[in-house]
Write a protein that holds these residues in place. Structure first.
Motif, PDB file in Angstrom:
ATOM      1  N   ARG A  26      -7.397  -1.057   8.904  1.00 50.05           N
ATOM      2  CA  ARG A  26      -8.501  -0.689   8.031  1.00 50.05           C
ATOM      3  C   ARG A  26      -8.484  -1.586   6.805  1.00 50.05           C
ATOM      4  NH1 ARG A  26      -8.231   5.889   8.361  1.00 50.05           N
ATOM      5  NH2 ARG A  26      -8.740   5.999  10.571  1.00 50.05           N
ATOM      6  N   ARG A  27      -9.568  -1.529   6.050  1.00 49.39           N
ATOM      7  CA  ARG A  27      -9.738  -2.429   4.899  1.00 49.39           C
ATOM      8  C   ARG A  27      -8.556  -2.352   3.925  1.00 49.39           C
ATOM      9  NH1 ARG A  27     -11.855  -1.611  -0.170  1.00 49.39           N
ATOM     10  NH2 ARG A  27     -12.501   0.489   0.409  1.00 49.39           N
ATOM     11  N   ARG A  28      -8.157  -1.168   3.552  1.00 45.94           N
ATOM     12  CA  ARG A  28      -7.064  -1.027   2.574  1.00 45.94           C
ATOM     13  C   ARG A  28      -5.712  -1.383   3.185  1.00 45.94           C
ATOM     14  NH1 ARG A  28      -9.504   4.000  -0.541  1.00 45.94           N
ATOM     15  NH2 ARG A  28     -10.673   2.811  -2.070  1.00 45.94           N
ATOM     16  N   GLU A  29      -5.514  -1.104   4.449  1.00 43.73           N
ATOM     17  CA  GLU A  29      -4.275  -1.506   5.111  1.00 43.73           C
ATOM     18  C   GLU A  29      -4.177  -3.026   5.141  1.00 43.73           C
ATOM     19  OE1 GLU A  29      -4.186   2.312   8.168  1.00 43.73           O
ATOM     20  OE2 GLU A  29      -4.975   0.393   8.843  1.00 43.73           O
ATOM     21  N   TRP A  30      -5.271  -3.689   5.418  1.00 47.13           N
ATOM     22  CA  TRP A  30      -5.306  -5.150   5.441  1.00 47.13           C
ATOM     23  C   TRP A  30      -5.038  -5.696   4.039  1.00 47.13           C
ATOM     24  CZ3 TRP A  30      -4.521  -8.932   8.478  1.00 47.13           C
ATOM     25  CH2 TRP A  30      -4.963 -10.212   8.173  1.00 47.13           C
ATOM     26  N   ALA A  31      -5.646  -5.101   3.007  1.00 44.44           N
ATOM     27  CA  ALA A  31      -5.425  -5.542   1.625  1.00 44.44           C
ATOM     28  C   ALA A  31      -3.963  -5.359   1.230  1.00 44.44           C
ATOM     29  CB  ALA A  31      -6.347  -4.786   0.674  1.00 44.44           C
ATOM     30  N   LEU A  32      -3.364  -4.251   1.642  1.00 45.96           N
ATOM     31  CA  LEU A  32      -1.954  -3.995   1.363  1.00 45.96           C
ATOM     32  C   LEU A  32      -1.076  -5.046   2.034  1.00 45.96           C
ATOM     33  CD1 LEU A  32       0.393  -2.207   0.371  1.00 45.96           C
ATOM     34  CD2 LEU A  32       0.058  -0.811   2.422  1.00 45.96           C
ATOM     35  N   LEU A  33      -1.340  -5.314   3.289  1.00 47.33           N
ATOM     36  CA  LEU A  33      -0.565  -6.325   4.017  1.00 47.33           C
ATOM     37  C   LEU A  33      -0.705  -7.696   3.368  1.00 47.33           C
ATOM     38  CD1 LEU A  33       1.223  -7.057   6.421  1.00 47.33           C
ATOM     39  CD2 LEU A  33      -0.869  -7.334   7.779  1.00 47.33           C
ATOM     40  N   GLN A  34      -1.902  -8.077   2.995  1.00 42.10           N
ATOM     41  CA  GLN A  34      -2.120  -9.380   2.349  1.00 42.10           C
ATOM     42  C   GLN A  34      -1.359  -9.480   1.034  1.00 42.10           C
ATOM     43  OE1 GLN A  34      -6.457  -9.410   2.312  1.00 42.10           O
ATOM     44  NE2 GLN A  34      -6.390 -11.203   3.642  1.00 42.10           N
ATOM     45  N   SER A  67       5.272  -4.260  -7.209  1.00 44.74           N
ATOM     46  CA  SER A  67       5.298  -2.942  -7.836  1.00 44.74           C
ATOM     47  C   SER A  67       4.193  -2.040  -7.294  1.00 44.74           C
ATOM     48  CB  SER A  67       5.145  -3.071  -9.353  1.00 44.74           C
ATOM     49  OG  SER A  67       3.820  -3.460  -9.679  1.00 44.74           O
ATOM     50  N   ARG A  68       4.442  -0.757  -7.392  1.00 44.45           N
ATOM     51  CA  ARG A  68       3.444   0.233  -6.980  1.00 44.45           C
ATOM     52  C   ARG A  68       2.164   0.056  -7.792  1.00 44.45           C
ATOM     53  NH1 ARG A  68       4.086   4.819  -4.681  1.00 44.45           N
ATOM     54  NH2 ARG A  68       2.913   5.907  -6.285  1.00 44.45           N
ATOM     55  N   GLU A  69       2.305  -0.240  -9.075  1.00 41.16           N
ATOM     56  CA  GLU A  69       1.147  -0.411  -9.944  1.00 41.16           C
ATOM     57  C   GLU A  69       0.285  -1.586  -9.494  1.00 41.16           C
ATOM     58  OE1 GLU A  69       4.344  -0.166 -11.116  1.00 41.16           O
ATOM     59  OE2 GLU A  69       4.195   1.934 -11.736  1.00 41.16           O
ATOM     60  N   ARG A  70       0.930  -2.671  -9.145  1.00 43.30           N
ATOM     61  CA  ARG A  70       0.179  -3.848  -8.682  1.00 43.30           C
ATOM     62  C   ARG A  70      -0.546  -3.553  -7.373  1.00 43.30           C
ATOM     63  NH1 ARG A  70       0.318  -9.595  -9.718  1.00 43.30           N
ATOM     64  NH2 ARG A  70      -0.744 -10.592  -8.003  1.00 43.30           N
ATOM     65  N   LEU A  71       0.154  -2.915  -6.446  1.00 44.18           N
ATOM     66  CA  LEU A  71      -0.469  -2.574  -5.166  1.00 44.18           C
ATOM     67  C   LEU A  71      -1.641  -1.625  -5.370  1.00 44.18           C
ATOM     68  CD1 LEU A  71       2.680  -2.143  -2.913  1.00 44.18           C
ATOM     69  CD2 LEU A  71       0.990  -3.978  -2.798  1.00 44.18           C
ATOM     70  N   ALA A  72      -1.457  -0.632  -6.225  1.00 42.88           N
ATOM     71  CA  ALA A  72      -2.536   0.321  -6.483  1.00 42.88           C
ATOM     72  C   ALA A  72      -3.744  -0.376  -7.093  1.00 42.88           C
ATOM     73  CB  ALA A  72      -2.043   1.434  -7.400  1.00 42.88           C
ATOM     74  N   ALA A 124      -1.366   8.532  -2.280  1.00 44.47           N
ATOM     75  CA  ALA A 124      -2.288   7.669  -1.529  1.00 44.47           C
ATOM     76  C   ALA A 124      -1.623   6.373  -1.098  1.00 44.47           C
ATOM     77  CB  ALA A 124      -3.538   7.383  -2.359  1.00 44.47           C
ATOM     78  N   LEU A 125      -0.892   5.735  -1.996  1.00 43.85           N
ATOM     79  CA  LEU A 125      -0.252   4.467  -1.658  1.00 43.85           C
ATOM     80  C   LEU A 125       0.789   4.665  -0.557  1.00 43.85           C
ATOM     81  CD1 LEU A 125      -0.017   1.454  -2.191  1.00 43.85           C
ATOM     82  CD2 LEU A 125       1.607   1.984  -4.015  1.00 43.85           C
ATOM     83  N   GLU A 126       1.582   5.730  -0.655  1.00 46.26           N
ATOM     84  CA  GLU A 126       2.592   6.012   0.371  1.00 46.26           C
ATOM     85  C   GLU A 126       1.942   6.233   1.739  1.00 46.26           C
ATOM     86  OE1 GLU A 126       2.592   7.481  -2.601  1.00 46.26           O
ATOM     87  OE2 GLU A 126       4.516   6.944  -3.480  1.00 46.26           O
ATOM     88  N   LEU A 127       0.784   6.874   1.734  1.00 46.53           N
ATOM     89  CA  LEU A 127       0.062   7.110   2.973  1.00 46.53           C
ATOM     90  C   LEU A 127      -0.342   5.791   3.635  1.00 46.53           C
ATOM     91  CD1 LEU A 127      -1.388   9.105   4.919  1.00 46.53           C
ATOM     92  CD2 LEU A 127      -3.381   8.826   3.455  1.00 46.53           C
ATOM     93  N   TYR A 128      -0.876   4.861   2.850  1.00 44.80           N
ATOM     94  CA  TYR A 128      -1.279   3.566   3.406  1.00 44.80           C
ATOM     95  C   TYR A 128      -0.080   2.750   3.862  1.00 44.80           C
ATOM     96  CZ  TYR A 128      -6.112   4.337   2.176  1.00 44.80           C
ATOM     97  OH  TYR A 128      -7.387   4.842   2.125  1.00 44.80           O
ATOM     98  N   VAL A 129       1.019   2.815   3.133  1.00 49.47           N
ATOM     99  CA  VAL A 129       2.235   2.105   3.545  1.00 49.47           C
ATOM    100  C   VAL A 129       2.738   2.681   4.868  1.00 49.47           C
ATOM    101  CG1 VAL A 129       4.654   1.645   2.976  1.00 49.47           C
ATOM    102  CG2 VAL A 129       2.889   1.373   1.224  1.00 49.47           C
ATOM    103  N   ALA A 130       2.754   3.994   4.987  1.00 51.72           N
ATOM    104  CA  ALA A 130       3.215   4.633   6.229  1.00 51.72           C
ATOM    105  C   ALA A 130       2.336   4.252   7.412  1.00 51.72           C
ATOM    106  CB  ALA A 130       3.246   6.148   6.053  1.00 51.72           C
ATOM    107  N   ARG A 131       1.027   4.255   7.212  1.00 48.85           N
ATOM    108  CA  ARG A 131       0.109   3.867   8.292  1.00 48.85           C
ATOM    109  C   ARG A 131       0.328   2.417   8.702  1.00 48.85           C
ATOM    110  NH1 ARG A 131      -5.694   6.205   6.206  1.00 48.85           N
ATOM    111  NH2 ARG A 131      -5.259   8.406   6.544  1.00 48.85           N
TER     112      ARG A 131
END
Length: 70
Positions: free
Chosen positions: A3-11, A22-27, A41-48
């Motif tokens: 998903r869009r946010r999962e892709w953004a997190l990975l990038q 940092s969590r702040e930067r990722l958020a 919310a961030l933990e949820l996207y990391v887990a997914r």
């Protein structure tokens, strides 16, 4: 299938391999400033993302109190 946010997190993590993000930067990368974000919310996207990358993908490590690293 990310998903869009999962892709953004990975990038964001891949742009800094071996370094703590940092969590702040990722958020700030994943959510807009005016968007209400739940405390987990961030933990949820990391887990997914971890689940989708297993077993052959890169590992995402949690560094408690610091952030995440790939």
């Amino acid at each position: 299938d990310l998903r869009r946010r999962e892709w953004a997190l990975l990038q964001c993590l891949i742009a800094r391999p071996g370094k703590v993000v940092s969590r702040e930067r990722l958020a700030s990368e994943l959510f807009s400033h005016d968007e209400p974000v739940g405390p987990n919310a961030l933990e949820l996207y990391v887990a997914r993302l971890r689940k989708k990358l297993q077993p052959d993908g890169p590992a995402i490590r949690t560094l408690r109190g610091l952030g995440y690293m790939i």
